[in-house]
Each structure stands twice: as C-alpha cells, then as structure tokens.
Scaffold this active site. Structure first.
Site, PDB file in Angstrom:
ATOM      1  N   GLU A   1       7.440  -0.835  -4.693  1.00 49.22           N
ATOM      2  CA  GLU A   1       7.205   0.058  -5.996  1.00 49.22           C
ATOM      3  C   GLU A   1       6.813   1.453  -5.515  1.00 49.22           C
ATOM      4  O   GLU A   1       6.182   1.648  -4.580  1.00 49.22           O
ATOM      5  CB  GLU A   1       6.106  -0.600  -7.072  1.00 49.22           C
ATOM      6  CG  GLU A   1       4.716  -0.331  -6.483  1.00 49.22           C
ATOM      7  CD  GLU A   1       4.100  -0.888  -5.334  1.00 49.22           C
ATOM      8  OE1 GLU A   1       4.478  -2.145  -5.298  1.00 49.22           O
ATOM      9  OE2 GLU A   1       3.516  -0.328  -4.472  1.00 49.22           O
TER      10      GLU A   1
ATOM     11  N   SER B   1      -2.258  15.143   3.315  1.00 46.90           N
ATOM     12  CA  SER B   1      -1.691  13.981   3.280  1.00 46.90           C
ATOM     13  C   SER B   1       0.016  14.207   3.059  1.00 46.90           C
ATOM     14  O   SER B   1       0.900  13.344   3.489  1.00 46.90           O
ATOM     15  CB  SER B   1      -2.062  12.938   1.931  1.00 46.90           C
ATOM     16  OG  SER B   1      -1.950  13.523   0.795  1.00 46.90           O
TER      17      SER B   1
ATOM     18  N   LYS C   1       2.695   8.466   4.353  1.00 47.71           N
ATOM     19  CA  LYS C   1       3.208   6.946   3.920  1.00 47.71           C
ATOM     20  C   LYS C   1       4.157   6.395   4.823  1.00 47.71           C
ATOM     21  O   LYS C   1       4.106   5.076   4.866  1.00 47.71           O
ATOM     22  CB  LYS C   1       4.014   6.928   2.454  1.00 47.71           C
ATOM     23  CG  LYS C   1       2.998   7.421   1.498  1.00 47.71           C
ATOM     24  CD  LYS C   1       3.392   6.673   0.250  1.00 47.71           C
ATOM     25  CE  LYS C   1       2.310   6.986  -0.914  1.00 47.71           C
ATOM     26  NZ  LYS C   1       2.304   8.304  -1.466  1.00 47.71           N
TER      27      LYS C   1
HETATM   28  C1  LIG Z   1       1.007   8.761  -2.313  1.00 49.56           C
HETATM   29  C2  LIG Z   1       0.318   9.782  -1.964  1.00 49.56           C
HETATM   30  C3  LIG Z   1      -0.898   9.882  -1.957  1.00 49.56           C
HETATM   31  C4  LIG Z   1      -2.062   8.887  -2.694  1.00 49.56           C
HETATM   32  O1  LIG Z   1      -1.708   7.662  -1.928  1.00 49.56           O
HETATM   33  P1  LIG Z   1      -2.914   7.068  -1.108  1.00 49.56           P
HETATM   34  O2  LIG Z   1      -2.635   5.709  -0.889  1.00 49.56           O
HETATM   35  O3  LIG Z   1      -4.277   7.017  -1.779  1.00 49.56           O
HETATM   36  O4  LIG Z   1      -2.873   7.857   0.142  1.00 49.56           O
HETATM   37  C5  LIG Z   1      -1.616  10.980  -1.524  1.00 49.56           C
HETATM   38  N1  LIG Z   1      -0.818  11.970  -0.883  1.00 49.56           N
HETATM   39  C6  LIG Z   1       0.450  12.027  -0.890  1.00 49.56           C
HETATM   40  C7  LIG Z   1       1.237  13.117  -0.308  1.00 49.56           C
HETATM   41  C8  LIG Z   1       1.234  10.959  -1.461  1.00 49.56           C
HETATM   42  O5  LIG Z   1       2.538  10.876  -1.294  1.00 49.56           O
END
Ligand SMILES: *Cc1c(COP(=O)(O)O)cnc(C)c1O
Length: 398
Positions: A117, A382, A95
């Site tokens: 948010e 992610s 993010k």
């Molecule tokens: C917020 C988050 C997501 C989901 O958000 P996307 O916008 O779909 O990427 C996925 N993995 C992690 C680790 C997150 O913090």
C-alpha cells in the site's frame, strides 16, 4: 560493510517495545505472520542475503548516500548542519532500502506476488521498482485522493508494471489503502505483504528498522571522517510511520550524547482538526496490527489525519517511536504545513536542494531547537521534491 545491525535489544521476542508493538491480527493472517516471524531473522543473517542486500544497496540504490555539510544552512543557524542525502537514493527516497530487504526476504520464502500500500506513492514506486528488478507480480493499493495528488508516481508504478488499485473508502488516503492491502493478503496468503514503514504487526516494525538502520550506520562512519566524532548532538528526521527516523536513530538510540528528534506533521495546526501529529493528539490504541499511539475519538474511532504531505498523512506511528517518545528517549515535535513550505524554499535557495515536503518538516524543526555553535546536527533528508512540484507551485509565489 555489513548493513544488518543488531545493536539494540528491542523489541522483545513478542515484538514489544515496552508496552507498544505486538501482533494484533485476525486469525486468518496468523499463518502468514507466523511464517515471516519464524524465518526473518534467520534469512537476514545468512551470508547470501547479506551479500545480495549489500550489493544492491551499493550498486543499485547508490549507497552510501553522502553526508553533506550544508555550509549556508550552517551559517544561517550558527551551528554545524549535515544533511544525510537519502534524496539521492534510486527512486528518490529512503524507502528503497526497505523494499530491497523485504523483496529478498519474500524471495527466500518462495513468494511470487507482492502486495503493497502507498500514501505519497514513494513506497509504491520503490516496491514496483524492486518487483520489476526481481520479476515479481506487484499489486499496489493507493487512496483515490493520493492517486490524484501524486499522479506522476502512479504513472511510474504503472510503467514499472505494477497494478495500482484505488482505495475508495474512508478518507481515500493511506490508512484506507492499508486496510485493502491487508484484505488482499487474507484472501491471498501465498502473496508477500510488503509494508513500507516501521508499522504493522510484529515482525514488520523490527524488520523495517533493521533494513533502514543502514542510514545511521553510515552517518556514524561519515561523521568520523568529517568531524572525527561518531555521535552527533542531534539527529532530526520526519515521522510518518517512522521508518526514515528509525533508520536515522537506530545506531544512536543508546547514545548518552545524541538527542533524537522526530518531527510530525501538524498540518494546519494541532488544534484545527487538520493535523497528523500523533504523539500529541493520539492515545494508546491498536492500529493495523500493533499497539501504539493512534489518533482516535473517545470511543476509539480512528481520526482522519491531515498533512500537506501525503507521506506524513498517517493517524498512527510505529511502536518503536511510541516507546521512545513515551519513555522520553526521543523527542517528538511537530511543524505546520506553512512552516514546512518555508523550510523547503529556504533549503532550495540556500543549498540548491529541493527537498520532499516530508523532509521539509525535519528541516523546519531546526527552528524549534536552540543549538550551540559547536553543536553538530544531522538532518535526515528523506527524499527529493520532484514529486511535490505541483504542491510547491500552488503554495509559493515567485
Ligand atoms: C514515505 C516518506 C516519508 C514518511 O515515511 P516514514 O516511514 O515515516 O519515513 C518521509 N519522507 C519521504 C520522502 C517519504 O517518501
């Protein structure tokens, strides 16, 4: 390297990906959105922006993140599996790529107060982090339920100097926090609204996808070094709003070779009413300022989503994904809470990496594919699992 890519011809000038996207906003937001829309492309193409963005991604976030060849996982699945290690980014997830980009845009627009948010708390932490770095006031809306699920992230935001305001309406999760953030922006048009995913009115989905596209441009270069190929057979990423997936897909959207796999949270199962699998359960509709696929009742009321992971607990999906899915340029699968938990423990034991619960959904989807032994699969990891330790401990027996 230049992190701002402009290779795909999407969206059109009005922010549409096919029939999805656009800007469906109350009149009171018109000027705010207009200001951003009129300026974002020019701002992000300036030399000063590119220099600041590249420098912060490199020296502050720690990019490029490794593309790690997962030997043990590859042996288990009998194919070549690489993990794109977004979990190693500063603050623990992808993010921050986006929050750095947008905070630079906000500064270029002369804004001094940032509204955000957050669901899992990861976007709130990433926003509070860059606000601390840039010395900007930061207000974060978060559902009351998420506040109790993600206490550590709330503490991090507060320590970073952000004001965390609980959203007490509806399901008390992400979509309620989003509604209150938008309300704040209407009342405070001189603030900058920093959206954490490829959702919301145009130009947010496009802007966020561009900032996250660093993920796939690195994957491309790194695959060249590792395998002497520039396109993998599969890219797999979890999808909440869809920003990490958009970033991981971006460079491969026009590829004839790469199969793009987005993975949504089925929760307890798609026919249990406790799910967040928008692409199977949703219908075309408008949510938070754009046309996309939305989980809704027959009379258009948004259905409360459910997932074990707060970051995937969202009743919509970004318009880029709605378009890619409906036009079959990408495939959207779904995995349950239990399948994600199993994939999380498997990765932990096989590779010594504790993934975020969100990322565990992407890992679980390998089971749904039938890769050949020569196939190269890139899984976008992610985020890291530190924030999910309480949930893991509740569900796993040792
Ligand atoms: C917020 C988050 C997501 C989901 O958000 P996307 O916008 O779909 O990427 C996925 N993995 C992690 C680790 C997150 O913090």
């Amino acid at each position: 390297m230049n992190y701002i890519m402009d290779t795909i011809q999407l969206p059109n000038s009005k922010g549409y990906y096919g029939e999805y996207g656009g800007a469906y906003i109350p009149e009171l937001l018109f000027n705010n959105i207009q200001e951003l829309e009129a300026n974002y492309k020019e701002i992000i193409s300036t030399e000063i922006f590119k220099k600041d963005f590249d420098d912060l991604l490199k020296n502050y976030v720690g990019r490029p993140t490794p593309l790690y060849y997962a030997t043990n996982l590859s042996a288990q699945y009998k194919c070549k599996i690489y993990l794109k290690r977004e979990d190693l980014c500063h603050t623990g997830a992808h993010k921050i790529n986006n929050t750095i980009g947008q905070i630079l845009v906000a500064k270029a627009l002369g804004k001094t107060r940032i509204i955000a948010e957050t669901g899992a708390g990861q976007h709130g932490v990433a926003t509070a982090t860059v606000c601390a770095l840039m010395n900007l006031e930061c207000v974060v809306y978060m559902g009351e339920v998420d506040i109790s699920r993600q206490a550590t992230n709330v503490a991090r935001m507060k320590m970073l100097g952000a004001k965390v305001i609980p959203a007490k309406s509806g399901s008390k999760t992400l979509k309620d926090a989003t509604n209150e953030a938008i309300r704040d922006w209407i009342n405070n048009p001189n603030s900058y609204y920093l959206i954490g995913s490829v959702v919301g009115p145009h130009p947010y989905p496009d802007m966020v996808a561009r900032f996250q596209s660093v993920i796939s441009s690195e994957i491309k270069q790194q695959l060249k070094q590792h395998q002497n190929i520039s396109e993998p057979d599969f890219v797999i990423a979890c999808v909440g709003g869809g920003s990490n997936a958009a970033g991981a897909f971006y460079e491969f959207i026009d590829s004839k070779k790469t199969k793009l796999i987005g993975v949504e949270a089925a929760g307890k199962g798609i026919d249990t009413r406790h799910s967040a699998a928008t692409m199977v359960l949703g219908k075309d509709g408008i949510l938070h300022g754009c046309k996309s696929v939305v989980m809704q009742t027959s009379d258009g009321q948004v259905i409360e989503p459910y997932s074990i992971s707060a970051g995937l607990d969202y009743p919509g999906i970004g318009p880029l994904h709605a378009y890619l899915g409906r036009s079959k340029k990408a495939t959207y699968l779904h995995v349950t809470d239990d399948q994600a938990l199993e994939a999380a423990i498997n990765l932990t034991r096989k590779e010594g990496i504790i993934p975020a619960l969100e990322s565990a959904h992407a890992l679980a989807a390998i089971n749904l594919l039938s890769p050949k032994d020569t196939d190269v699969i890139v899984v976008n990891l992610s985020g890291r699992g530190d924030k999910d330790m309480n949930t893991y401990l509740q569900h796993l027996s040792y």
